[in-house]
Design an enzyme around this catalytic site. Structure first.
Site, PDB file in Angstrom:
ATOM      1  N   LYS A 117       0.760  -1.147  -0.075  1.00 32.01           N
ATOM      2  CA  LYS A 117      -0.088   0.099  -0.101  1.00 32.01           C
ATOM      3  C   LYS A 117       0.906   1.108  -0.002  1.00 32.01           C
ATOM      4  O   LYS A 117       0.359   2.248  -0.449  1.00 32.01           O
ATOM      5  CB  LYS A 117      -0.871  -0.085   1.108  1.00 32.01           C
ATOM      6  CG  LYS A 117      -2.052  -1.033   1.367  1.00 32.01           C
ATOM      7  CD  LYS A 117      -3.459  -0.331   1.210  1.00 32.01           C
ATOM      8  CE  LYS A 117      -4.644  -1.368   0.780  1.00 32.01           C
ATOM      9  NZ  LYS A 117      -4.662  -2.553   1.746  1.00 32.01           N
ATOM     10  N   LYS A 202      -4.275 -11.168  -9.540  1.00 32.67           N
ATOM     11  CA  LYS A 202      -5.144 -11.367  -8.450  1.00 32.67           C
ATOM     12  C   LYS A 202      -6.516 -10.332  -8.536  1.00 32.67           C
ATOM     13  O   LYS A 202      -6.590  -9.395  -8.985  1.00 32.67           O
ATOM     14  CB  LYS A 202      -4.510 -11.108  -7.131  1.00 32.67           C
ATOM     15  CG  LYS A 202      -5.627 -11.500  -5.869  1.00 32.67           C
ATOM     16  CD  LYS A 202      -5.128 -10.777  -4.573  1.00 32.67           C
ATOM     17  CE  LYS A 202      -6.133 -10.107  -3.705  1.00 32.67           C
ATOM     18  NZ  LYS A 202      -5.829  -9.448  -2.722  1.00 32.67           N
ATOM     19  N   LYS A 205     -10.153  -5.046  -6.238  1.00 36.88           N
ATOM     20  CA  LYS A 205     -11.110  -3.875  -6.606  1.00 36.88           C
ATOM     21  C   LYS A 205     -10.221  -2.966  -7.135  1.00 36.88           C
ATOM     22  O   LYS A 205     -10.409  -2.056  -8.165  1.00 36.88           O
ATOM     23  CB  LYS A 205     -11.455  -3.293  -5.139  1.00 36.88           C
ATOM     24  CG  LYS A 205     -12.469  -4.169  -4.722  1.00 36.88           C
ATOM     25  CD  LYS A 205     -13.086  -3.918  -3.130  1.00 36.88           C
ATOM     26  CE  LYS A 205     -13.399  -5.057  -2.409  1.00 36.88           C
ATOM     27  NZ  LYS A 205     -13.437  -4.762  -0.992  1.00 36.88           N
TER      28      LYS A 205
HETATM   29  P1  TYM Z   1     -10.945  -6.914   1.587  1.00 38.97           P
HETATM   30  O1  TYM Z   1     -11.966  -5.950   1.705  1.00 38.97           O
HETATM   31  O2  TYM Z   1      -9.737  -6.469   0.916  1.00 38.97           O
HETATM   32  O3  TYM Z   1     -11.623  -8.296   1.064  1.00 38.97           O
HETATM   33  C1  TYM Z   1     -12.547  -8.996   1.706  1.00 38.97           C
HETATM   34  C2  TYM Z   1     -12.621 -10.308   1.807  1.00 38.97           C
HETATM   35  O4  TYM Z   1     -12.250 -10.780   0.278  1.00 38.97           O
HETATM   36  C3  TYM Z   1     -10.943 -11.624   0.228  1.00 38.97           C
HETATM   37  N1  TYM Z   1     -10.505 -11.684  -0.915  1.00 38.97           N
HETATM   38  C4  TYM Z   1     -10.206 -12.317  -2.065  1.00 38.97           C
HETATM   39  N2  TYM Z   1     -10.141 -13.754  -1.810  1.00 38.97           N
HETATM   40  C5  TYM Z   1      -9.868 -14.351  -2.774  1.00 38.97           C
HETATM   41  N3  TYM Z   1      -9.301 -14.131  -3.927  1.00 38.97           N
HETATM   42  C6  TYM Z   1      -9.384 -12.826  -4.208  1.00 38.97           C
HETATM   43  N4  TYM Z   1      -9.003 -12.100  -5.452  1.00 38.97           N
HETATM   44  C7  TYM Z   1      -9.819 -11.883  -3.065  1.00 38.97           C
HETATM   45  N5  TYM Z   1      -9.605 -10.361  -3.075  1.00 38.97           N
HETATM   46  C8  TYM Z   1     -10.244 -10.320  -1.846  1.00 38.97           C
HETATM   47  C9  TYM Z   1     -10.183 -11.166   1.207  1.00 38.97           C
HETATM   48  O5  TYM Z   1      -9.211 -12.108   1.712  1.00 38.97           O
HETATM   49  C10 TYM Z   1     -11.200 -10.995   2.327  1.00 38.97           C
HETATM   50  O6  TYM Z   1     -11.223 -12.125   3.139  1.00 38.97           O
HETATM   51  N6  TYM Z   1      -8.677  -6.494   6.050  1.00 38.97           N
HETATM   52  C11 TYM Z   1      -9.664  -6.923   5.469  1.00 38.97           C
HETATM   53  C12 TYM Z   1     -11.096  -6.462   5.970  1.00 38.97           C
HETATM   54  C13 TYM Z   1     -11.113  -6.594   7.445  1.00 38.97           C
HETATM   55  C14 TYM Z   1     -11.174  -8.130   8.126  1.00 38.97           C
HETATM   56  C15 TYM Z   1     -11.242  -7.712   9.579  1.00 38.97           C
HETATM   57  C16 TYM Z   1     -11.140  -9.346   7.626  1.00 38.97           C
HETATM   58  C17 TYM Z   1     -11.141  -5.649   8.505  1.00 38.97           C
HETATM   59  N7  TYM Z   1     -11.187  -6.174   9.815  1.00 38.97           N
HETATM   60  C18 TYM Z   1     -11.404  -8.707  10.548  1.00 38.97           C
HETATM   61  C19 TYM Z   1     -11.401 -10.161   8.938  1.00 38.97           C
HETATM   62  C20 TYM Z   1     -11.464  -9.851  10.197  1.00 38.97           C
HETATM   63  C21 TYM Z   1      -9.694  -6.579   3.976  1.00 38.97           C
HETATM   64  O7  TYM Z   1      -9.116  -5.618   3.565  1.00 38.97           O
HETATM   65  O8  TYM Z   1     -10.425  -7.409   3.230  1.00 38.97           O
END
Ligand code: TYM
Length: 331
Positions: A117, A202, A205
């Site tokens: 990031k 990958k 978004k």
């Molecule tokens: P975020 O918003 O980036 O993504 C949400 C969830 O989707 C999964 N993910 C994927 N899984 C498989 N293939 C992909 N291409 C892919 N892109 C995204 C992510 O692994 C995630 O599970 N930090 C976290 C949000 C968060 C969180 C938490 C998660 C905040 N607090 C507490 C668990 C527990 C995040 O940025 O996810």
């Protein structure tokens, strides 16, 4: 099943639409866990979204409602599983401050997602203090609910590890076993744990290379049409390499006949157009009930669901905070 049936996970509201990577990596497991009888706490991480979208906080808030709609569309039943917005539970802010005092800086600076990031943001001037603390806030999100497990995609593993380390450090410093280690629930199938995007990077978004749960059937068709396939397969009769082809990767997940389709692709017995056509039909059929359910959710219903979810989440979070203050001797 363990005695502790609570599960917690979340997604950032950087965008109003979740993609099928979010679904395969995490949301699909949330729904399965809920249906197996776990207490699935479904959070929308709006504060986390602010680490990169601090210039547009209102947009993050509006998106949070849309993300909640995707949870419900995908099969989360808010009567069973609390759906709530992180910033509605002020305990997250208090605990974040306390944990930021006991988290060694080195742990955070070493986080791979932090380095990525940092690069994306370009200059140190643009890099907010909050970005470094991202994993601390995520640890808070988890520990406040004392879950048995946290279902996420592969990219979240480094954050989950720091979380268990911080929990252990808390217990050791204050000499009390307030937190038990939680499990990382990452899909076993690597393809689902890290779903490739339409361009085979990958799915993300920020790359805009995804199919969204709530895309229309035409949008889905157009995206699949543009998807990356075997570059050397110009004609149907040229051999394909399904392992490197986005369309074949999705067929493997969604098509019951994927083995035959891969074989024919490899042998030059089927063309990319046919793969794309069949995939479009299968994906649209798979997501149709979710898209229909989503279209029926109105804003007032979502606000009610979020209010109820916050109430149930707050009960758990505030009980944990009482324990935290007591372990630390703060009164
Ligand atoms: P975020 O918003 O980036 O993504 C949400 C969830 O989707 C999964 N993910 C994927 N899984 C498989 N293939 C992909 N291409 C892919 N892109 C995204 C992510 O692994 C995630 O599970 N930090 C976290 C949000 C968060 C969180 C938490 C998660 C905040 N607090 C507490 C668990 C527990 C995040 O940025 O996810």
């Amino acid at each position: 099943m363990s005695d502790n049936k609570r599960i917690l996970s979340g997604m950032r509201s950087t965008n109003p639409q979740l993609h099928i990577g979010n679904y395969e990596g995490a949301l699909r497991n949330w729904v399965d866990l809920q249906n197996q009888g776990y207490d699935m706490f479904c959070m929308v991480a709006d504060w986390h979204a602010l680490t990169t979208m601090y210039e547009n906080p209102h947009e993050v808030s509006v998106n949070a409602r849309e993300v909640a709609k995707d949870y419900i569309a995908a099969g989360i039943d808010p009567a069973k599983s609390p759906v709530f917005i992180q910033s509605h539970i002020k305990e997250h802010a208090e605990f974040h401050l306390l944990l930021s005092m006991i988290t060694p800086l080195g742990w955070l600076e070493r986080t791979p997602t932090y380095k990525e990031k940092q690069q994306d943001l370009g200059s140190a001037e643009r890099e907010p203090y909050g970005l470094l603390g991202y994993p601390v806030l995520q640890t808070v999100d988890i520990l406040l609910y004392k879950p048995f497990g946290v279902p996420v995609g592969r990219d979240q593993a480094p954050h989950l590890e720091i979380g268990n380390d911080i929990a252990q450090r808390f217990n050791r410093l204050y000499n009390k076993d307030v937190f038990q280690p939680y499990k990382y629930m990452i899909p076993e199938d690597e393809n689902r744990a890290k779903l490739p995007g339409l361009d085979m990077r990958k799915m993300s978004k920020s790359y805009d290379n995804g199919i969204n749960i709530s895309d229309t059937e035409d949008e889905t068709a157009a995206k699949i049409k543009s998807a990356f396939t075997t570059p050397t397969k110009m004609r149907k009769t040229d051999p394909g390499i399904p392992e490197g082809c986005a369309v074949c990767q999705y067929l493997k997940i969604y098509s019951p006949n994927w083995e035959q389709q891969w074989e024919e692709d490899r042998n030059g017995e089927r063309g990319c157009m046919q793969n794309k056509k069949e995939l479009t039909e299968i994906i649209n059929e798979y997501f149709r009930p979710m898209r229909e359910r989503r279209a029926q959710l109105d804003d007032a219903t979502i606000e009610d669901i979020l209010r109820d979810g916050a109430k149930r989440a707050r009960e758990v979070a505030s009980a944990t905070m009482d324990e935290v203050r007591s372990a630390m001797g703060i009164y």
